[in-house]
Write an enzyme that holds these catalytic residues in place. Sequence first.
Site, mmCIF file in Angstrom:
data_model
loop_
_atom_site.group_PDB
_atom_site.id
_atom_site.type_symbol
_atom_site.label_atom_id
_atom_site.label_comp_id
_atom_site.label_asym_id
_atom_site.label_seq_id
_atom_site.Cartn_x
_atom_site.Cartn_y
_atom_site.Cartn_z
ATOM 1 N N SER A 136 76.566 13.079 59.717
ATOM 2 C CA SER A 136 77.656 12.250 59.199
ATOM 3 C C SER A 136 77.094 11.120 58.329
ATOM 4 O O SER A 136 76.391 11.384 57.358
ATOM 5 C CB SER A 136 78.509 11.742 60.365
ATOM 6 O OG SER A 136 79.751 11.257 59.925
ATOM 7 N N ASP A 265 86.875 19.886 57.935
ATOM 8 C CA ASP A 265 86.412 18.616 58.508
ATOM 9 C C ASP A 265 87.473 17.533 58.300
ATOM 10 O O ASP A 265 87.821 17.200 57.168
ATOM 11 C CB ASP A 265 85.103 18.202 57.820
ATOM 12 C CG ASP A 265 84.420 17.023 58.489
ATOM 13 O OD1 ASP A 265 85.115 16.140 59.013
ATOM 14 O OD2 ASP A 265 83.179 16.974 58.449
ATOM 15 N N HIS A 293 84.324 18.177 62.388
ATOM 16 C CA HIS A 293 83.315 17.166 62.058
ATOM 17 C C HIS A 293 82.234 17.158 63.130
ATOM 18 O O HIS A 293 82.479 16.787 64.278
ATOM 19 C CB HIS A 293 83.967 15.787 61.956
ATOM 20 C CG HIS A 293 83.033 14.733 61.442
ATOM 21 N ND1 HIS A 293 82.562 14.717 60.154
ATOM 22 C CD2 HIS A 293 82.454 13.665 62.056
ATOM 23 C CE1 HIS A 293 81.759 13.691 59.972
ATOM 24 N NE2 HIS A 293 81.671 13.042 61.120
#
Length: 321
Positions: A136, A265, A293
């Site tokens: 991320s 996502d 995600h």
Amino acid sequence: MTNFLPPWWARNPHIQTILPLLTKVDRPELRRERFELQDGDFIDLDWLSTPKEGEAILVIIHGLEGSAESHYVRRLLHDCNKRGLCALVHHHRSCSGESNRLARSYHSGDTQDLQENLQHLKLRFPTSPLLAVGYSLGGNVLTKYLGEQGENSLLKRGAVISAPLKLSACAKRLEKGFSKVYQSYLIKQLQQKVTDKVKDDSLRDAMPVSLAQISQLDTFYAFDHRVTAPLHGFTGVDDYYQKSSGIDYLVTIRQPTLVLHAADDPFMTADVIPTEDKISSHVTYELHDQGGHVGFINGGNPFKPKYYLEQRILNFLLSPE
């Protein structure tokens, strides 16, 4: 492309994103090292083991408000331990359970702390190849680092998972629909850290907001404009997002790098998906239809899911090619 296929019960992106949070695995015991930064601040490194002569070191870079306790870090450490691979968790400033010393903290484009750590590792373990995986926000940092450094990268290989490579688009995505739940969860943690610093007599004057203003910063766009940008030398949120987004750095990467996204996502839009001319020949880009995600559940059952990520990451990073 390696095939990822979710089971029937995990095809929803929110199940892929949330269920891993609820099913943490045990992680091996870690040894903490405090690393002093050149500007007088510090970050904490959590070591799985000490590398033997010539043994590779895997640097794990967590996401926004993550740590060694994050579900994806715990699972990777578990698998590294099983394979006998040396690994360490590179905590961003203030993410290891203790507030950092300075008013500034960390952000999506901050590659300086990573560079200092990698230089430090190279000096201590000169024969050990350095590998890295970023998740991320940490994936965006890693992408930017690899692109900035090009041939001079201290990393031999990298893996980038669910990275918000176009920050402005991702910030706007998190203001819509169910994704607002994720934004609220993360913003509350950021607000608390800023509150603690504003209440600290030694830091209050350096903070760009007052105590009364913090609760108004309830979107990433607002928070980054009023806090992140001024604390880290940007003229505003748009300047910060433009200069820190990883997408424009993909083309200058010179080390083998895996970049992995899910099209569903809930933190992203199609803006994070690079066109072919924006990707270096050294980048292996994987776009899966599903996965959420940092999810990528590919088997098991809802009480004991199995995951695609760890095997894919380690197989790529440890590839002899």
